[in-house]
Design an enzyme around this catalytic site. Structure first.
Site, PDB file in Angstrom:
ATOM      1  N   HIS A  81       3.721  -4.025   2.158  1.00 12.08           N
ATOM      2  CA  HIS A  81       2.614  -3.183   2.615  1.00 12.08           C
ATOM      3  C   HIS A  81       2.706  -1.807   1.988  1.00 12.08           C
ATOM      4  O   HIS A  81       3.799  -1.306   1.721  1.00 12.08           O
ATOM      5  CB  HIS A  81       2.548  -3.118   4.138  1.00 12.08           C
ATOM      6  N   ASP A  83       1.253   0.942   3.339  1.00  9.28           N
ATOM      7  CA  ASP A  83       1.064   2.016   4.325  1.00  9.28           C
ATOM      8  C   ASP A  83       2.397   2.386   4.985  1.00  9.28           C
ATOM      9  O   ASP A  83       3.383   1.674   4.839  1.00  9.28           O
ATOM     10  CB  ASP A  83       0.035   1.600   5.390  1.00  9.28           C
ATOM     11  N   ASP A 113      10.735   1.515   4.195  1.00  9.07           N
ATOM     12  CA  ASP A 113       9.674   0.700   4.829  1.00  9.07           C
ATOM     13  C   ASP A 113       8.314   1.155   4.342  1.00  9.07           C
ATOM     14  O   ASP A 113       7.630   1.881   5.035  1.00  9.07           O
ATOM     15  CB  ASP A 113       9.781   0.820   6.347  1.00  9.07           C
ATOM     16  N   GLU A 145      -0.557  -2.672   7.514  1.00  9.88           N
ATOM     17  CA  GLU A 145       0.444  -3.536   8.145  1.00  9.88           C
ATOM     18  C   GLU A 145       0.939  -2.917   9.442  1.00  9.88           C
ATOM     19  O   GLU A 145       1.234  -3.608  10.406  1.00  9.88           O
ATOM     20  CB  GLU A 145       1.617  -3.768   7.180  1.00  9.88           C
ATOM     21  N   GLU A 146       1.063  -1.588   9.440  1.00 13.04           N
ATOM     22  CA  GLU A 146       1.688  -0.910  10.582  1.00 13.04           C
ATOM     23  C   GLU A 146       0.798  -0.911  11.828  1.00 13.04           C
ATOM     24  O   GLU A 146       1.265  -0.576  12.909  1.00 13.04           O
ATOM     25  CB  GLU A 146       2.061   0.529  10.206  1.00 13.04           C
TER      26      GLU A 146
HETATM   27 ZN   LIG Z   1       7.323  -2.410   7.084  1.00 11.71          ZN
END
Ligand SMILES: [Zn+2]
Length: 384
Positions: A81, A83, A113, A145-146
């Site tokens: 991801h 974001d 991340d 994604e978050e």
């Molecule tokens: Zn992640």
């Protein structure tokens, strides 16, 4: 020589971190991820990949990017991801958008991340430009994604590729992850009838009905725990959490409205529809007893549980290349959506989940060589 225009690993991660791409359910925090996507698209295009950019429907300024090198069917998908989560400025020791190095660690929002993963892919792909691949290599960068996982959901539904295998580079300390729980959240609302507390018969007390709802939820929780267990998880049963309750306004009024937010986490093998059915069946008697007063609504789109067969080619190779046995984790990822493409899917990436969503997020420099080697091995295994 194309590679002249490409950044080094540190330059790439630093430029990715410098482009904010926060996802949040709070509009004041939520940002477009377009700058990160365009940066990635330009780099992979320079390497000879063909780029497809998808606008995620219903979300302004949220994009997915698919880069493809080589032709034919099958191949390897490296996914992640683009974001990040929001950040708490007070608790950061440095500027979250400026990569800084200290104690053999690279600090920055998204370093582990998981913007760093794309910087690794870029390095692993540079030697490939001159060699013809037998099977395609895909790189996918998703949006949101978050929060909603809308990017991965949309990508899976669009079904534009069918790789043989997919690796999602979320931070797992390079341990192959083959299982995680699903997640869903619901709001249970009780509509009562407000009135003066001196005569309870003049109203319908929403808190009293909610009390019955909560007892039923405890019964449901016990039943789920009895029926489903999986020893691969630290918490071996599905969970049901009462997260927030709001209701009423005054001690001397009959409560006219009460709501409860709950979160449920399913084990692999439990379908989302199944869990929703368990929930509504458990409250059916109360709903009948108080017609029109009880409603259950989904808070966020659910994300399914995930399981990849451990006896698969991808898991075998990932264990061999990483030197780690596969495991289950207690957080959710885009894996169940990517798996819908019809490919063997694992989660495997550098950095620790302990640093994700934390102030002073970092990626240890010791991860660099291991990760680049692992990615090269995967690419050679599945694309050559
Ligand atoms: Zn992640």
């Amino acid at each position: 020589m194309l590679n002249h225009k490409l950044p080094t690993f540190t330059q790439a991660i630093s430029q990715l971190i410098a482009q904010p791409s926060i996802s949040s359910s709070q509009a004041s925090w939520d940002q477009s991820n377009a700058d990160v996507i365009h940066l990635l698209a330009a780099w992979f295009e320079t390497l000879g990949f063909t780029i497809t950019i998808q606008a995620v429907p219903g979300l302004k300024g949220k994009l997915n990017m698919l880069a493809k090198l080589g032709s034919g069917t099958g191949g390897l998908l490296l996914a992640g991801h683009s974001d990040t989560v929001p950040f708490d400025e007070q608790r950061w020791h440095s500027d979250p958008f400026k990569l800084s190095q200290k104690d053999d660690k690279l600090f920055g929002l998204g370093s582990c991340d998981m913007k760093g993963f794309f910087a690794f892919i870029l390095q692993a792909c540079q030697p490939l430009a001159q060699k013809p691949l037998k099977k395609p290599l895909y790189v996918l960068a998703t949006a949101d994604e978050e929060t909603t996982m809308a990017g991965a959901r949309f990508f899976a539904n669009s079904g534009i590729i069918k790789p043989d295998v997919a690796v999602i580079g979320e931070p797992t300390n390079l341990v192959p992850v083959v299982m995680h729980k699903g997640h869903m959240s619901h709001k249970i609302t009780v509509k009562g009838q407000a009135g003066h507390s001196s005569n309870p018969a003049q109203g319908v007390n929403a808190i009293e009905i909610m009390h019955q709802v909560i007892s039923q939820l405890f019964t449901l929780r016990d039943a789920l725990n009895l029926k489903y267990q999986n020893p691969a998880f630290d918490v071996q049963t599905p969970t049901l959490n009462l997260g927030a309750v709001h209701g009423g306004d005054n001690a001397n009024r009959i409560c006219g409205h009460c709501e409860l937010d709950i979160d449920m986490r399913s084990l692999p093998g439990m379908k989302d529809e199944e869990l929703v059915a368990w929930l509504s069946n458990s409250l059916a008697t109360i709903a009948e007893k108080y017609p029109g007063r009880l409603t259950i609504t989904e808070l966020d789109p659910s994300s399914p549980s995930f399981q990849q067969n451990e006896n698969s080619d991808l898991v075998r190779h990932a264990e061999q290349f990483s030197g780690h046995s596969c495991c289950a984790v207690n957080y959710a990822t885009e894996a169940p959506f990517i798996q819908q493409l019809g490919c063997q899917t694992i989660v495997l990436g550098p950095g620790s989940i302990a640093q994700a969503h934390q102030p002073n997020e970092f990626l240890a420099l010791s991860e660099i060589n291991k990760t680049e080697r692992l990615l090269s091995q995967l690419i050679h295994q599945y694309c050559f």
